[in-house]
Structures are given as C-alpha cells and as structure tokens.
Scaffold this active site. Structure first.
Site, PDB file in Angstrom:
ATOM      1  N   TYR A  35       0.837  -1.205   0.000  1.00 39.28           N
ATOM      2  CA  TYR A  35       0.000   0.000   0.000  1.00 39.28           C
ATOM      3  C   TYR A  35       0.868   1.249   0.000  1.00 39.28           C
ATOM      4  O   TYR A  35       0.496   2.282   0.511  1.00 39.28           O
ATOM      5  CB  TYR A  35      -0.922   0.003   1.235  1.00 39.28           C
ATOM      6  CG  TYR A  35      -1.976  -1.073   1.237  1.00 39.28           C
ATOM      7  CD1 TYR A  35      -1.643  -2.401   1.030  1.00 39.28           C
ATOM      8  CD2 TYR A  35      -3.309  -0.764   1.450  1.00 39.28           C
ATOM      9  CE1 TYR A  35      -2.605  -3.394   1.038  1.00 39.28           C
ATOM     10  CE2 TYR A  35      -4.281  -1.753   1.459  1.00 39.28           C
ATOM     11  CZ  TYR A  35      -3.915  -3.070   1.254  1.00 39.28           C
ATOM     12  OH  TYR A  35      -4.871  -4.043   1.273  1.00 39.28           O
TER      13      TYR A  35
ATOM     14  N   LYS B 278       6.106 -13.835   3.825  1.00 43.58           N
ATOM     15  CA  LYS B 278       6.256 -14.703   2.651  1.00 43.58           C
ATOM     16  C   LYS B 278       7.701 -14.569   2.162  1.00 43.58           C
ATOM     17  O   LYS B 278       7.966 -14.283   0.992  1.00 43.58           O
ATOM     18  CB  LYS B 278       5.242 -14.271   1.570  1.00 43.58           C
ATOM     19  CG  LYS B 278       5.135 -15.214   0.383  1.00 43.58           C
ATOM     20  CD  LYS B 278       4.421 -16.498   0.675  1.00 43.58           C
ATOM     21  CE  LYS B 278       4.418 -17.402  -0.548  1.00 43.58           C
ATOM     22  NZ  LYS B 278       3.849 -18.740  -0.281  1.00 43.58           N
TER      23      LYS B 278
ATOM     24  N   ASP C  18       0.504 -18.183   3.677  1.00 45.47           N
ATOM     25  CA  ASP C  18      -0.454 -19.191   3.209  1.00 45.47           C
ATOM     26  C   ASP C  18      -0.754 -20.200   4.322  1.00 45.47           C
ATOM     27  O   ASP C  18      -1.915 -20.589   4.538  1.00 45.47           O
ATOM     28  CB  ASP C  18       0.016 -19.876   1.917  1.00 45.47           C
ATOM     29  CG  ASP C  18       1.510 -20.102   1.867  1.00 45.47           C
ATOM     30  OD1 ASP C  18       2.225 -19.608   2.748  1.00 45.47           O
ATOM     31  OD2 ASP C  18       1.978 -20.791   0.943  1.00 45.47           O
TER      32      ASP C  18
ATOM     33  N   ASP D 177      -4.489  -7.131   6.017  1.00 44.38           N
ATOM     34  CA  ASP D 177      -5.815  -6.757   5.530  1.00 44.38           C
ATOM     35  C   ASP D 177      -6.626  -8.025   5.232  1.00 44.38           C
ATOM     36  O   ASP D 177      -7.766  -8.187   5.691  1.00 44.38           O
ATOM     37  CB  ASP D 177      -5.624  -5.918   4.250  1.00 44.38           C
ATOM     38  CG  ASP D 177      -6.886  -5.222   3.802  1.00 44.38           C
ATOM     39  OD1 ASP D 177      -7.911  -5.313   4.514  1.00 44.38           O
ATOM     40  OD2 ASP D 177      -6.863  -4.595   2.730  1.00 44.38           O
TER      41      ASP D 177
ATOM     42  N   ASP E  26      -9.937 -10.036   7.583  1.00 49.62           N
ATOM     43  CA  ASP E  26     -11.302 -10.370   7.161  1.00 49.62           C
ATOM     44  C   ASP E  26     -11.559 -11.867   7.343  1.00 49.62           C
ATOM     45  O   ASP E  26     -12.647 -12.290   7.740  1.00 49.62           O
ATOM     46  CB  ASP E  26     -11.551  -9.980   5.694  1.00 49.62           C
ATOM     47  CG  ASP E  26     -12.094  -8.553   5.561  1.00 49.62           C
ATOM     48  OD1 ASP E  26     -11.744  -7.719   6.411  1.00 49.62           O
ATOM     49  OD2 ASP E  26     -12.859  -8.275   4.614  1.00 49.62           O
TER      50      ASP E  26
END
Ligand code: ATP
Length: 336
Positions: free
Chosen positions: A130, A174, A205, A229, A233
């Site tokens: 971002y 990652k 993952d 982010d 969720d």
C-alpha cells in the site's frame, strides 16, 4: 480491549479531549450512533467534532475530504470513524489512506474475540503493497512493495507491547518468495528476542490455513499491510461476522478507531447492521484515552449481551441495531 495500549502520552481523560467523529456512508452513521450512545452511558466525557467526510460529501461537492477537514482532524486527539464507500472516481484518493498517512497511523490493531477465540492481528499500516508507488499502463502495471527497517521495527515493537503478558508472537510473512519480507522477518525476530518473547514465524499461506483449521493456536500475529488486511477479514469470518470486529489505527500522537467492516451498502438504511464492531471500537478509544476501566466495562457488557442472545441477522439472529444497543446498555446498567 487491553489490546490497544494507551496514548503514548499516557494521559488521563478529561472533558478537554476532542474526538473527531466521522460517521461516513452506508451503515457507518448507524453503527457510530450506537457506539456514541454506549459511550454516553459509560460516562465518556469528550468534545465531539462531527465531520461530514465520505462518498455522500463527494456526491454533493465533488470532494470526499478537504484539506480543511484534515486540518480539523489534526486538531483533535483522536478519531471515531464509521465507514466510507469508495466514490466511482478514478482520481479518488482514499480518505482512510490519507488519514493513516497524514497522521502516521502506522499500527493497525485488530482484536478478535468470539466463538471461544481471543487473538490480535497487528498489521503494518503505512508501507508494504500500500505504498502508493504505482505505474499504471495499458499492457503492464506495477505496484512497489516497500519494507523499511524503521517501519518493521516500530510495528514489531507495538506487537511486542501487545504480546507482553500473553502467550506468543507469530510473525506472518512470505520471505521464501518476497525478498522484501526477509527484512521484515529479521527485524521482527530481533525485536522479539530483545524483548524475550516467545516467538515463531509462519508463511502467510500456512497462516491463512491455520486460522481456519486451528485458530486457537494463535495469540498475537504481526504482519505486513496487505497480508494483515486479508487475514483480518478471514479472522472475522472465523469468529462469526465482520460486524463483531473493532480496530485501532495508532500512531505516535494520534489514533483512529473504526469497525473493520465497510459501509455495507447492501444493508444500509435497514436498521439491521451489527453495531458491536463500532461499540468495541469506542471501547478501544477509551482505553487509548486513558480510561481502561470504562473500556473493560463496555467490552464486558458487549460479551454479556451477545451471550444473552442479542444477535443481528449477520449472526443468524433477528435483532435490529437498536436492540443490540439497548441490550448492551442494559448490561452496563446491571453492572452498577
Ligand atoms: P465497502 O465497499 O464499503 O467496503 P462492502 O460491502 O464491499 O463495502 P463490507 O461493508 O465490509 O464491504 O461488507 C461485506 C459484507 O458483510 C456485506 O454483505 C455486508 O452486508 C456484511 N456486513 C459488513 N458489516 C456488517 C455489519 N456491521 N453488520 C452486518 N453485516 C455486515
């Protein structure tokens, strides 16, 4: 709510505190109203500066937030935020991103409580994917992923503050593919070692999978912007609903408190939005403003109301927003 820490000045609340209230769009005003009612009942004493910012404002004036609005926000101690819809304008600059960057709200703290689970995702809020550094073309587009030592250090420190006295810190990354994440991992590991915290790391993952199949293994997770982010969720789904979850965006001097859900245009105006995420955001705000007992009282009342069966349709119930507010107010009354 112990999650959010306290304003770095460690101040005690007084009537002179100023809170910018940004209800926003869609269900934002509905859930913010509920949060303010609960804060009133808890005895929260602060000046409210209501600001009309968001998509509705953009439709009327062509601008979602003016420079004067940003200046007014900067005059306040912190912000209580509902939700903002994205206007259909290719040149639109996200209000939340402007606030996060403008106030240097680098730490996004998201506690997840429900379904017998209790863990916190700490997301770096200002860099990663971002960064806003993008080249957009017809045949090819690029976004630059930025990881800095300073950015990693300060989010790691914040995560370690929150993990102190808890079970464990999990660094989510990652780094097997993204070389930028090697720096993030190295810095987080060294901060955790210096703070003598029990620390592990996990590929994003694997973390996504474990959040579904084995969520109670997690305690405090720290990660970069995009991963945080998405995982949050997912975490909201695991505990039951987006509508239950609160967040704090914290910087060195200011903070913004918001439910993690968006403006939910599909249910806006129907009076059925779950206000719990917004109410809990209000509690996190009181914690930050130096009123931890008030925050705890609100959180306990929310938990009791939920345990007593107060549920909006997102949780399979038939309550309306107002019913949940009243149930929380009743529980707070019962605590006296
Ligand atoms: P936005 O573009 O503002 O992010 P969205 O609809 O894409 O809006 P959310 O607002 O987060 O994203 O909503 C995702 C789904 O979750 C929607 O179906 C919405 O109705 C539901 N939802 C979100 N928040 C709540 C809430 N507080 N109570 C009930 N349902 C909710």
């Amino acid at each position: 709510t112990g999650a959010v820490g306290q304003g770095e000045q460690g101040w005690k609340m007084s009537g002179s505190k100023r809170v910018a209230v940004i209800p926003g769009d869609g269900i934002g005003p509905e859930v913010v109203r509920s949060a303010l009612e609960v804060l009133d009942a808890a005895g929260a004493d602060f000046e409210r500066i209501f600001l009309d910012i968001g998509c509705g404002r953009w439709q009327r004036t062509g601008q979602a937030m003016s420079d004067e609005d940003l200046a007014a926000v900067k005059e306040c101690d912190c912000i209580l935020f509902g939700a903002i819809s994205t206007p259909p304008d290719p040149n639109y600059r996200s209000v939340l991103l402007r606030l996060r960057k403008g106030l240097d709200l680098y730490a996004n703290i998201r506690p997840f409580r429900g379904s017998g689970l209790d863990f916190i995702i700490v997301r770096e809020n200002t860099e990663g994917l971002y960064s806003g550094l993008e080249e957009v073309g017809v045949e090819e587009s690029r976004t630059l992923r930025v990881v800095t030592r300073r950015g990693s250090e300060r989010i790691a420190e914040k995560a370690c503050d929150l993990a102190t006295g808890r079970r464990r810190l999990t660094i989510v990354h990652k780094s097997n593919v993204l070389r930028s994440d090697r720096l993030f991992l190295e810095v987080c590991r060294s901060v955790a070692a210096r703070r003598a915290l029990d620390c592990e790391d996990m590929l994003v993952d694997a973390a996504a999978y474990n959040l579904v199949v084995n969520p109670d293994r997690f305690d405090v997770l720290v990660t970069t912007n995009l991963f945080g982010d998405i995982l949050s969720d997912e975490a909201a789904g695991v505990i039951g609903s987006l509508g239950l979850c609160a967040s704090a965006n914290v910087g060195p001097a200011k903070a913004l408190f918001e439910p993690i859900h968006g403006s939910a245009p599909d249910i806006a105006g129907k009076g059925i939005a779950n206000p719990v995420g917004a109410i809990r955001s209000g509690a996190m705000m009181m914690q930050w403003l130096g009123e931890p007992q008030m925050a705890e009282r609100i959180e306990k009342a929310v938990e009791a109301a939920l345990a007593g069966g107060a549920r909006t349709p997102d949780l399979g119930g038939q309550c309306r927003t107002e019913d949940i507010t009243q149930a929380v107010l009743r529980e707070m009354g019962g605590q006296n």
